[in-house]
Design a protein around this motif. Structure first.
Motif, PDB file in Angstrom:
ATOM      1  N   CYS A   1       0.847  -1.205  -0.036  1.00 10.21           N
ATOM      2  CA  CYS A   1      -0.190   0.055   0.078  1.00 10.21           C
ATOM      3  C   CYS A   1       0.801   1.215   0.080  1.00 10.21           C
ATOM      4  O   CYS A   1       0.092   2.309   0.134  1.00 10.21           O
ATOM      5  CB  CYS A   1      -1.099  -0.108   1.233  1.00 10.21           C
ATOM      6  N   LYS A   2       2.112   1.096  -0.081  1.00  8.68           N
ATOM      7  CA  LYS A   2       3.168   1.966  -0.115  1.00  8.68           C
ATOM      8  C   LYS A   2       2.823   3.413   0.933  1.00  8.68           C
ATOM      9  O   LYS A   2       2.735   4.496   0.879  1.00  8.68           O
ATOM     10  CB  LYS A   2       3.053   3.068  -1.319  1.00  8.68           C
ATOM     11  N   MET A   3       2.875   2.751   2.143  1.00  8.45           N
ATOM     12  CA  MET A   3       2.674   3.435   3.499  1.00  8.45           C
ATOM     13  C   MET A   3       4.099   3.992   3.492  1.00  8.45           C
ATOM     14  O   MET A   3       5.222   3.751   3.177  1.00  8.45           O
ATOM     15  CB  MET A   3       2.500   2.658   4.547  1.00  8.45           C
ATOM     16  N   ASN A   4       4.002   5.295   4.511  1.00  9.40           N
ATOM     17  CA  ASN A   4       5.299   6.052   4.745  1.00  9.40           C
ATOM     18  C   ASN A   4       5.950   5.825   6.025  1.00  9.40           C
ATOM     19  O   ASN A   4       7.115   5.825   6.470  1.00  9.40           O
ATOM     20  CB  ASN A   4       4.650   7.554   4.543  1.00  9.40           C
ATOM     21  N   LEU A   5       5.003   5.431   6.962  1.00 12.98           N
ATOM     22  CA  LEU A   5       5.775   5.410   8.413  1.00 12.98           C
ATOM     23  C   LEU A   5       4.446   4.570   9.356  1.00 12.98           C
ATOM     24  O   LEU A   5       3.443   4.322   9.384  1.00 12.98           O
ATOM     25  CB  LEU A   5       5.225   6.687   8.860  1.00 12.98           C
ATOM     26  N   ILE A   6       5.156   3.539   9.977  1.00 11.20           N
ATOM     27  CA  ILE A   6       4.514   2.768  11.307  1.00 11.20           C
ATOM     28  C   ILE A   6       4.447   3.504  12.566  1.00 11.20           C
ATOM     29  O   ILE A   6       5.777   3.930  12.943  1.00 11.20           O
ATOM     30  CB  ILE A   6       5.119   1.446  11.223  1.00 11.20           C
ATOM     31  N   VAL A   7       3.603   3.828  13.032  1.00 11.07           N
ATOM     32  CA  VAL A   7       3.523   4.270  14.379  1.00 11.07           C
ATOM     33  C   VAL A   7       2.911   3.318  15.253  1.00 11.07           C
ATOM     34  O   VAL A   7       1.713   2.708  15.309  1.00 11.07           O
ATOM     35  CB  VAL A   7       2.543   5.565  14.432  1.00 11.07           C
ATOM     36  N   ALA A   8       3.738   2.736  16.322  1.00 11.50           N
ATOM     37  CA  ALA A   8       3.112   1.671  17.050  1.00 11.50           C
ATOM     38  C   ALA A   8       3.582   2.159  18.740  1.00 11.50           C
ATOM     39  O   ALA A   8       4.500   2.868  19.062  1.00 11.50           O
ATOM     40  CB  ALA A   8       4.462   0.355  16.941  1.00 11.50           C
ATOM     41  N   GLY A   9       2.604   1.560  19.570  1.00 12.51           N
ATOM     42  CA  GLY A   9       2.765   1.740  21.062  1.00 12.51           C
ATOM     43  C   GLY A   9       3.731   0.908  21.550  1.00 12.51           C
ATOM     44  O   GLY A   9       3.987  -0.382  21.121  1.00 12.51           O
ATOM     45  N   LEU A  10       4.357   1.461  22.654  1.00  9.38           N
ATOM     46  CA  LEU A  10       5.321   0.719  23.282  1.00  9.38           C
ATOM     47  C   LEU A  10       4.751   0.895  24.733  1.00  9.38           C
ATOM     48  O   LEU A  10       4.646   1.561  25.495  1.00  9.38           O
ATOM     49  CB  LEU A  10       6.765   1.671  23.343  1.00  9.38           C
ATOM     50  N   ASN A  11       4.842  -0.609  25.156  1.00  9.99           N
ATOM     51  CA  ASN A  11       4.200  -0.748  26.517  1.00  9.99           C
ATOM     52  C   ASN A  11       5.005  -0.931  27.661  1.00  9.99           C
ATOM     53  O   ASN A  11       6.134  -1.302  27.406  1.00  9.99           O
ATOM     54  CB  ASN A  11       3.096  -2.042  26.481  1.00  9.99           C
TER      55      ASN A  11
END
Length: 290
Positions: free
Chosen positions: A112-122
């Motif tokens: 999908c040609k995404m630009n950035l992953i934003v992931a939670g850090l627990n």
């Protein structure tokens, strides 16, 4: 940078990451896709006797879809309340995938040609730290840009972004990408180098040559440099996070680079205890897909 992917498991940490991503997307004019990876059972003759039959998984899948739609609505509603004076609707979408989280997130990001992953850090307890560290490593090893958001962190317009470098020339292309992220916020980029007492000594000429490349190649003026004296790289990183008044710490993950060595140790496993600000991890020579 137009598309942000947020892996969600419906935890408070993931919801916080989705909120952060939505605010960030508003600042840079991007859309947000919340992705939940639903793990399907492996069907075999022996699978019929397992605790979770296929029918139960279908019900769980429907529940996951409902939870995802509910989360999308919740994130949009919170954004609307926070920006009620703006005639702007957050572009937040939900997508349910099936399989292993790292594989499916990586595949979806590329296709999908995404630009950035934003992931939670627990902030995991001791029994969960090894698992959380393993998930973090898997996401980092995707060799895609990932912004990790600690569970305690709320979005603030970034004013200063630190970029930790070992003065490798390939970091110049990464800085060009980082400048595109900083421009909408007019944020400062602090290029920082942390010494390692056990590593080769960096000369003044190496620093001067690197900064000349920055001046020649990076189309952004709001950049400056700082060298941090420390026994180990991790000590310098901890110091800049605690004392540098920065909003985001950026690192490059390259084989045999200093982030690679940190990943082999306990720093990433304990990241939720050390890092109280977002951590942006970029692959080497990163450029934003169009």
């Amino acid at each position: 940078m137009k598309k942000i992917l947020v892996p969600v498991d419906f935890s408070a940490t993931a919801e916080n990451a989705a909120d952060y991503a939505t605010e960030l997307a508003h600042g840079i004019g991007a859309r947000v896709e919340l992705v939940n990876v639903f793990q399907m059972p492996e069907f075999s003759p022996a699978a019929a006797s397992l605790v979770w039959p296929h029918e139960e998984y279908k019900l769980l899948e429907e529940d996951a879809k409902k939870a995802l739609n509910k989360l999308v609505g919740k994130v949009e509603e919170k954004f609307k309340k926070a920006h009620h004076e703006l005639d702007f609707k957050a572009e937040v979408f939900g997508r349910l995938l099936h399989g292993e989280i790292d594989q499916e997130v990586g595949k979806y990001f590329a296709e999908c040609k995404m630009n950035l992953i934003v992931a939670g850090l627990n902030r995991a307890d001791r029994l969960m730290k090894a698992f959380m560290g393993n998930i973090t490593r898997k996401i980092i090893e995707l060799k895609m840009p990932v912004l990790f958001i600690p569970s305690c962190c709320r979005f603030n317009t970034p004013k200063k972004i630190a970029f930790a470098t070992d003065l490798t020339s390939s970091d110049i292309s990464v800085l060009c990408t980082l400048a595109e992220l900083a421009k909408p916020f007019n944020a400062e980029i602090l290029i920082m180098h942390s010494d390692d007492a056990n590593g080769p000594e960096i000369s003044h000429q190496q620093i001067a040559d690197f900064l000349q490349l920055v001046a020649d190649k990076v189309n952004y003026r709001n950049i400056y440099f700082r060298q941090v004296k420390s026994e180990q790289v991790k000590d310098g990183l901890d110091w800049i996070v605690e004392n540098g008044q920065i909003d985001i710490l950026t690192m490059v993950h390259r084989k045999h680079g200093f982030l690679h060595h940190l990943l082999k140790g306990s720093y990433t496993v304990d990241m939720s205890d050390h890092i109280q600000i977002p951590l942006l991890v970029l692959p080497p020579a990163h450029c934003v897909p169009v």
